[in-house]
Structure formats: structure tokens, C-alpha cells
Design a protein around this motif. Structure first.
Motif: not given
Length: 329
Positions: A300-315
Motif C-alpha cells: 500500500q502507498h501511504l503518501s505523507s505531507e512534508k513535516i511542517p517547520q513549526d509543527w512543534d511550536k504550539m501546545p
């Protein structure tokens, strides 16, 4: 649309009133009839059900029928013989030439399991005429082995399927025959999308490519050759990546310009997507991809978006496929 279908349904009722007055047509707005909606498990709109012998138990679903003429054929085949018995070559020719498509069963005798399967299939495919024959002369005139189902397109045989004495054939045959309403490879657009989803084949393969590229003709020929082998099992679709109106389908499969030509398989029931492992669109690569998918061994092909740069900034952290495992698991 519902409105269109409602009009075609009413037209069928008008025509059948004279021919078959015993068949009654009715219309229910289930938004006001919650009990009926629940009793008959109505989930999609519009839904057409056929009640037999005054019983409300197990009505027959009438799926994918959109035109008055097809409604009439569907009802007639449910209440009478579903195929025309052919006794002469002239009779066969008349059926074969009356429409673009015709399906003829050539049999040794007319009281076997395969004949029953053939007649049941005819009930579910009202879009085209069905005939059957056990006449030695007719079989000889067409040079066709007996116990075969033959699809004729514009008067010429385009498919020959050996009919085994098995009860399992019906669904496969129905799917196969319904695919002849489409081209071998169907180009995806607003008009054809309805037809594509009307054909009860849950496996779709899609080729994403610009149709004006230098390599298009060669790629398309390869794709078409493979399509002939998997008719009825996998539906072959072409998506022109130059057509802006196809934007939503590119997004859905996460296809970028640098990916094309790309080949994907989609299972409509599970929504699972599969990517062809090879880059080149050759007959061999497409064949291998389709076969591995049908054998249940394609990944199965599970495509994923790029990890956003600010993924860790918010709670509340932003998760995509690529960082889901490492963060959550």
C-alpha cells in the motif's frame, strides 16, 4: 441528478402502464418517512427497489439504471425471460446489429448451470441486448465453441469468454460485460466520471500523464495492451495532467509534476492506494503491478505531507505520516 432520475423513472412508468399494467411505480420522500427509511435501510439517494409478489421482505435493488428505456428493460427481464432465444443466424444478426453492443451465449444445451448464470447476468445488465442459442448451425456459422459468451461491438466479436458450469461466474460476468460500456482505457473527465463509477469494478488503475508529451503515444499503447488482459478485474483510467480541471484528483493522489508519468491503483471499497514500483510505463511493468495487486502482495502507498517547520511550536503538535510514528509510537 435525482431530478433527472425521477423524470426518467416517471417516463418508464408511463410507458409500462400500457404494456404491463400489473407493474406499479411509486415514489417516496424518505425525509418525511423515517420508519420506511429505516426499514429498507436507505442510505444513498435516489434508491430504487423492486418489490415482488406483494412482499416487503428482501426487495431487489435496481442499481446504476439511469434511463427510462433501461428501467423498462430491467423490469421486463425481472418479470419475464431475460434473454432472447435465437434459432437462426438471421435472428442472431438482427440482435447483433440492432445496437452498438450485444451479448450472445452459444451453448450445447439450454438447461445447464452456465445457462442459468448467463440469464441471471442478463437481468443485471439491462444496458445491452442478450441472446442465447443452442443451434449447431448458428454456432458453426459464427465459428464459435459452444458454452461461450461472446460480446459483439458494432457487429464484430470483441470478447470471447468460456462459460464453466459454475455458480461463481455471475458477479465476474456482470462486471466484465458492464465494462464494455466504457472504452478499454477511459479518459477521466466530468462526463466520463459518472460512467466510470457506475461500472461495478472496485479496482481502478490510473495513468497520470500529459497527453501532448512526445512519449505519450508509446506509453498509451502499452497501457492499452495491459488493459485488455485485466478487463472486468481492473478498470483502466487515463488522467491528463495538463487538464486544470483534474486538479482535485492530482491532490487526492498527491501527484506532482515531477512524478509524471505515474501509475496508481485505487481500491474503491477500502480507499487504499498503491504505487507502481517501476518508473517506466511498459506493458510488462503494468502487468506485474496489476498481478501483484490482484494476488494481494502489492504494498500500500501511504503518501505523507512534508513535516511542517513549526509543527512543534504550539501546545498541540502538528502530525503528518512522516512524523506520526516517531512522535506517537
Amino acid at each position: 441528478s435525482s431530478q433527472n432520475l425521477s423524470e426518467e423513472f416517471a417516463e418508464a412508468a408511463r410507458q409500462l402502464k400500457k404494456e404491463a399494467p400489473r407493474i406499479q411505480f411509486g415514489k417516496i420522500d424518505v425525509t418525511h418517512q423515517h420508519d420506511l427509511r429505516k426499514e429498507f435501510n436507505i442510505q444513498a439517494f435516489p434508491t430504487v427497489k423492486f418489490f415482488v409478489n406483494g412482499s416487503r421482505e428482501d426487495p431487489i435493488d435496481c442499481k446504476g439504471v439511469r434511463k427510462a428505456s433501461t428501467f423498462i428493460t430491467w423490469v421486463k427481464r425481472r418479470t419475464g425471460p431475460s434473454t432472447v432465444l435465437i434459432n437462426s443466424t438471421d435472428q442472431a444478426e438482427a440482435i447483433i446489429k440492432a445496437d452498438d453492443l450485444a451479448v450472445i451465449g452459444f451453448f450445447r444445451e439450454l438447461h445447464t448451470d452456465s445457462v442459468e448464470v448467463f440469464c441471471e447476468t442478463a437481468r443485471d445488465v439491462p444496458e445491452m441486448p442478450f441472446g442465447m442459442t443452442a443451434s449447431e448451425d448458428v454456432c458453426a456459422d459464427y465459428g464459435i465453441q459452444r458454452n461461450s459468451l461472446v460480446v459483439f461491438k458494432k457487429g464484430k466479436p470483441v470478447h470471447n469468454e468460456a462459460l464453466e458450469d459454475s455458480r461463481q461466474n455471475k458477479l465476474g460476468l456482470t462486471r466484465l460485460i458492464k465494462t464494455f460500456n466504457l472504452d478499454l482505457v477511459t479518459e477521466y473527465n466530468i462526463e466520463t466520471s459518472v460512467k466510470i463509477f457506475d461500472v461495478p469494478v472496485e479496482n481502478h488503475i490510473l495513468l497520470f500523464t500529459p497527453t501532448n508529451s512526445e512519449t505519450f503515444n508509446e506509453i498509451y499503447e502499452n497501457y492499452q495492451s495491459a488493459a485488455a488482459e485485466f478487463r472486468g478485474k481492473i478498470l483502466f483510467v487515463l488522467v491528463d495532467t495538463n487538464e486544470a480541471r483534474n486538479g482535485r484528483i492530482f491532490e487526492y493522489f498527491r501527484i506532482r509534476d515531477i512524478d509524471v508519468p505515474a501509475v496508481r491503483i485505487l481500491n474503491l471499497t477500502s480507499d487504499a492506494k498503491y504505487k507502481m514500483p517501476a518508473d517506466e510505463v511498459t506493458v510488462e511493468n503494468i502487468r506485474e503491478f496489476c498481478q501483484s495487486y490482484l494476488n494481494g502482495i502489492a504494498k500500500q502507498h501511504l503518501s505523507s505531507e512534508k513535516i511542517p517547520q513549526d509543527w512543534d511550536k504550539m501546545p498541540v503538535k502538528v502530525l503528518v505520516g512522516k512524523n506520526f510514528n516517531s512522535i506517537i509510537l
